[in-house]
Scaffold this active site. Structure first.
Site, PDB file in Angstrom:
ATOM      1  N   TYR A  63       0.876  -1.176   0.000  1.00 49.68           N
ATOM      2  CA  TYR A  63       0.000   0.000   0.000  1.00 49.68           C
ATOM      3  C   TYR A  63       0.914   1.228   0.000  1.00 49.68           C
ATOM      4  CZ  TYR A  63      -3.733  -3.218   1.505  1.00 49.68           C
ATOM      5  OH  TYR A  63      -4.632  -4.255   1.603  1.00 49.68           O
ATOM      6  N   PHE A 213     -13.205  -5.463   1.688  1.00 48.35           N
ATOM      7  CA  PHE A 213     -14.358  -4.755   1.107  1.00 48.35           C
ATOM      8  C   PHE A 213     -15.628  -4.944   1.953  1.00 48.35           C
ATOM      9  CE2 PHE A 213     -12.464  -5.344  -3.453  1.00 48.35           C
ATOM     10  CZ  PHE A 213     -11.540  -4.340  -3.203  1.00 48.35           C
ATOM     11  N   LEU A 215     -17.396  -2.818   3.323  1.00 51.68           N
ATOM     12  CA  LEU A 215     -18.369  -1.758   2.996  1.00 51.68           C
ATOM     13  C   LEU A 215     -18.629  -1.703   1.492  1.00 51.68           C
ATOM     14  CD1 LEU A 215     -16.886   1.046   5.292  1.00 51.68           C
ATOM     15  CD2 LEU A 215     -18.936  -0.324   5.708  1.00 51.68           C
ATOM     16  N   GLY A 216     -18.063  -2.654   0.752  1.00 47.75           N
ATOM     17  CA  GLY A 216     -18.240  -2.645  -0.696  1.00 47.75           C
ATOM     18  C   GLY A 216     -16.986  -2.202  -1.422  1.00 47.75           C
ATOM     19  N   GLY A 217     -15.957  -1.785  -0.687  1.00 48.18           N
ATOM     20  CA  GLY A 217     -14.683  -1.413  -1.319  1.00 48.18           C
ATOM     21  C   GLY A 217     -14.707  -0.014  -1.875  1.00 48.18           C
ATOM     22  N   THR A 219     -16.288   1.388  -4.151  1.00 55.41           N
ATOM     23  CA  THR A 219     -17.621   1.970  -4.322  1.00 55.41           C
ATOM     24  C   THR A 219     -18.502   1.435  -3.200  1.00 55.41           C
ATOM     25  OG1 THR A 219     -17.224   1.716  -6.676  1.00 55.41           O
ATOM     26  CG2 THR A 219     -19.446   2.340  -6.030  1.00 55.41           C
ATOM     27  N   PRO A 220     -18.640   2.181  -2.092  1.00 55.22           N
ATOM     28  CA  PRO A 220     -19.389   1.651  -0.947  1.00 55.22           C
ATOM     29  C   PRO A 220     -20.813   1.202  -1.310  1.00 55.22           C
ATOM     30  CG  PRO A 220     -18.128   3.571  -0.287  1.00 55.22           C
ATOM     31  CD  PRO A 220     -17.979   3.458  -1.785  1.00 55.22           C
TER      32      PRO A 220
HETATM   33  N1  LIG Z   1      -6.564  -9.058   0.992  1.00 53.34           N
HETATM   34  C1  LIG Z   1      -6.904  -8.249   0.003  1.00 53.34           C
HETATM   35  O1  LIG Z   1      -6.759  -8.571  -1.163  1.00 53.34           O
HETATM   36  C2  LIG Z   1      -7.498  -6.911   0.313  1.00 53.34           C
HETATM   37  C3  LIG Z   1      -8.091  -6.162  -0.732  1.00 53.34           C
HETATM   38  C4  LIG Z   1      -8.654  -4.938  -0.416  1.00 53.34           C
HETATM   39  C5  LIG Z   1      -8.641  -4.470   0.892  1.00 53.34           C
HETATM   40  N2  LIG Z   1      -8.036  -5.211   1.872  1.00 53.34           N
HETATM   41  C6  LIG Z   1      -8.041  -4.758   3.291  1.00 53.34           C
HETATM   42  O2  LIG Z   1      -9.383  -4.611   3.673  1.00 53.34           O
HETATM   43  C7  LIG Z   1      -9.595  -3.304   4.244  1.00 53.34           C
HETATM   44  C8  LIG Z   1     -11.011  -2.849   3.970  1.00 53.34           C
HETATM   45  O3  LIG Z   1     -11.240  -2.768   2.580  1.00 53.34           O
HETATM   46  P1  LIG Z   1     -11.364  -1.398   1.783  1.00 53.34           P
HETATM   47  O4  LIG Z   1     -10.852  -0.283   2.599  1.00 53.34           O
HETATM   48  O5  LIG Z   1     -10.802  -1.631   0.441  1.00 53.34           O
HETATM   49  O6  LIG Z   1     -12.909  -1.303   1.551  1.00 53.34           O
HETATM   50  P2  LIG Z   1     -14.162  -0.970   2.509  1.00 53.34           P
HETATM   51  O7  LIG Z   1     -13.745  -0.979   3.933  1.00 53.34           O
HETATM   52  O8  LIG Z   1     -15.254  -1.867   2.070  1.00 53.34           O
HETATM   53  O9  LIG Z   1     -14.580   0.484   2.050  1.00 53.34           O
HETATM   54  C9  LIG Z   1     -13.705   1.546   2.009  1.00 53.34           C
HETATM   55  C10 LIG Z   1     -14.400   2.665   1.240  1.00 53.34           C
HETATM   56  O10 LIG Z   1     -15.550   3.093   1.970  1.00 53.34           O
HETATM   57  C11 LIG Z   1     -15.439   4.487   2.289  1.00 53.34           C
HETATM   58  N3  LIG Z   1     -15.962   4.625   3.651  1.00 53.34           N
HETATM   59  C12 LIG Z   1     -15.492   4.064   4.786  1.00 53.34           C
HETATM   60  N4  LIG Z   1     -16.265   4.384   5.824  1.00 53.34           N
HETATM   61  C13 LIG Z   1     -17.249   5.168   5.353  1.00 53.34           C
HETATM   62  C14 LIG Z   1     -18.353   5.831   5.946  1.00 53.34           C
HETATM   63  N5  LIG Z   1     -18.604   5.702   7.254  1.00 53.34           N
HETATM   64  N6  LIG Z   1     -19.163   6.568   5.156  1.00 53.34           N
HETATM   65  C15 LIG Z   1     -18.933   6.691   3.836  1.00 53.34           C
HETATM   66  N7  LIG Z   1     -17.892   6.084   3.199  1.00 53.34           N
HETATM   67  C16 LIG Z   1     -17.066   5.344   3.960  1.00 53.34           C
HETATM   68  C17 LIG Z   1     -13.979   4.812   2.206  1.00 53.34           C
HETATM   69  O11 LIG Z   1     -13.788   6.162   1.850  1.00 53.34           O
HETATM   70  P3  LIG Z   1     -13.238   7.249   2.902  1.00 53.34           P
HETATM   71  O12 LIG Z   1     -11.752   7.027   3.023  1.00 53.34           O
HETATM   72  O13 LIG Z   1     -13.613   8.549   2.273  1.00 53.34           O
HETATM   73  O14 LIG Z   1     -13.947   7.019   4.193  1.00 53.34           O
HETATM   74  C18 LIG Z   1     -13.539   3.884   1.076  1.00 53.34           C
HETATM   75  O15 LIG Z   1     -13.835   4.454  -0.180  1.00 53.34           O
HETATM   76  C19 LIG Z   1      -8.516  -2.451   3.586  1.00 53.34           C
HETATM   77  O16 LIG Z   1      -8.245  -1.295   4.334  1.00 53.34           O
HETATM   78  C20 LIG Z   1      -7.362  -3.421   3.504  1.00 53.34           C
HETATM   79  O17 LIG Z   1      -6.638  -3.408   4.739  1.00 53.34           O
HETATM   80  C21 LIG Z   1      -7.487  -6.429   1.597  1.00 53.34           C
END
Ligand SMILES: NC(=O)c1ccc[n+]([C@@H]2O[C@H](COP(=O)([O-])OP(=O)(O)OC[C@H]3O[C@@H](n4cnc5c(N)ncnc54)[C@H](OP(=O)(O)O)[C@@H]3O)[C@@H](O)[C@H]2O)c1
Length: 292
Positions: A63, A213, A215-217, A219-220
């Site tokens: 990252y 993901f 929260l949907g990644g 695109t929430p």
């Molecule tokens: N193993 C893998 O292959 C893999 C792949 C992807 C991710 N991951 C891990 O999984 C974690 C979670 O996944 P992710 O961060 O990709 O996706 P997520 O948690 O599903 O969603 C993150 C998205 O939601 C938005 N968001 C978060 N809280 C919100 C809220 N309360 N209201 C409105 N929007 C909100 C964030 O934007 P803002 O920043 O504007 O809040 C961001 O665009 C990552 O941080 C990473 O550590 C692992």
């Protein structure tokens, strides 16, 4: 007692972590590449997460690359004794931000050392081997060679526990012939439930399941049912999506990602949200519609 204690704890190797954690991927720049627009805001998110009781943070040295781990170190080192930092290896970044597999012995060894150096640790608590055979879903194929390398690094004392990411039930079973697997990190959320059977199977043997993901990644999640349930409960749709995951199975550990303190607060507050039976029935239909 912090508010997130309401969600309880679960075992991650020999650690007991709170089920409400934090995912650090959103702290890097756009496209998870380069530095964040506002480094102070990124530091503030991490410090607030830990001050709120979070003791499980998910990251990777790819990252940024390197940037996210360096920010974690700056924000939190010396680390609280109960903080578990989980990282992942097996990818590298091109100069254009592209994601490429990095599965050779040299690349995996380098990745473990990069994580140690940038996080400022002597041992990594948990390292997930991330399959790059598929992008956001498992693709069958052997992970024996890279997992053997990671198990060697564990024997050298550089890694305490090993997990797998983006993998199938068969890859987990095959992996368990090489080393102990303490967690699985796959894509899963209210609208994407391909791992339903796998989650229940892992719960039976006490293995943590950590949905990425949640929260949907990028695109929430958006759905009228989520919005209706949220309005009824005086919550936000994304809080309902997180509460649903906490309800779904006891071995689910949450790592919602955000670069915003306001969103972090909103997400952590979902630990206290209780979903009544009729809301759960309505939310179950979201998954069926998404799968249809
Ligand atoms: N193993 C893998 O292959 C893999 C792949 C992807 C991710 N991951 C891990 O999984 C974690 C979670 O996944 P992710 O961060 O990709 O996706 P997520 O948690 O599903 O969603 C993150 C998205 O939601 C938005 N968001 C978060 N809280 C919100 C809220 N309360 N209201 C409105 N929007 C909100 C964030 O934007 P803002 O920043 O504007 O809040 C961001 O665009 C990552 O941080 C990473 O550590 C692992």
């Amino acid at each position: 007692m912090s508010k997130i204690d309401a969600a309880g704890t679960y075992s991650l190797g020999n650690h007991k972590v709170k089920r409400m954690g934090y995912g650090a991927m959103q702290l890097a720049g756009p496209g998870v590449f380069g530095p964040p627009k506002d480094r102070d805001a990124a530091l503030a998110v991490l410090r607030e997460a830990v001050a709120s009781g979070v003791n499980h943070i998910d990251t990777s040295d790819f990252y940024g690359p390197h940037v996210t781990n360096q920010i974690i170190r700056e924000a939190l080192a010396p680390y609280p004794g109960d903080l578990v930092i989980v990282t992942k290896i097996s990818a590298k970044r091109g100069t254009d931000g592209s994601w490429m597999p990095a599965f050779s012995r040299e690349e995996l060894t380098q990745a473990v050392h990069d994580n140690l150096r940038n996080l400022g640790l002597d041992v990594l608590d948990v390292v997930n081997l991330r399959s790059m055979l598929g992008i956001h879903g498992p693709v069958e194929g052997s992970l024996e060679a890279p997992l053997t390398v990671l198990a060697d690094l564990q024997r050298q004392g550089l890694v305490r526990h090993i997990g797998l990411s983006n993998v199938s039930a068969k890859q987990i079973a095959d992996g368990r012939r090489i080393c102990e697997i303490v967690c699985v990190q796959n894509a899963y959320n209210l609208a994407h439930r391909a791992d339903d059977a796998l989650i229940d199977e892992l719960a039976r043997d006490g293995t943590a399941y950590v949905p990425f993901f949640p929260l949907g990644g990028f695109t929430p999640l958006q759905s009228s049912t989520l919005s209706e349930v949220a309005a009824r409960l005086g919550a936000t749709p994304l809080q309902v999506a997180l509460a649903w995951l906490l309800h779904r199975a006891p071995n689910i550990l949450l790592i919602p990602g955000t670069g915003s303190v306001a969103h972090l607060r909103e997400n952590l507050a979902a630990a206290e949200l209780v979903l009544p039976g009729d809301a759960l029935t309505a939310l179950d239909r979201v998954a069926k519609i998404a799968a249809a």
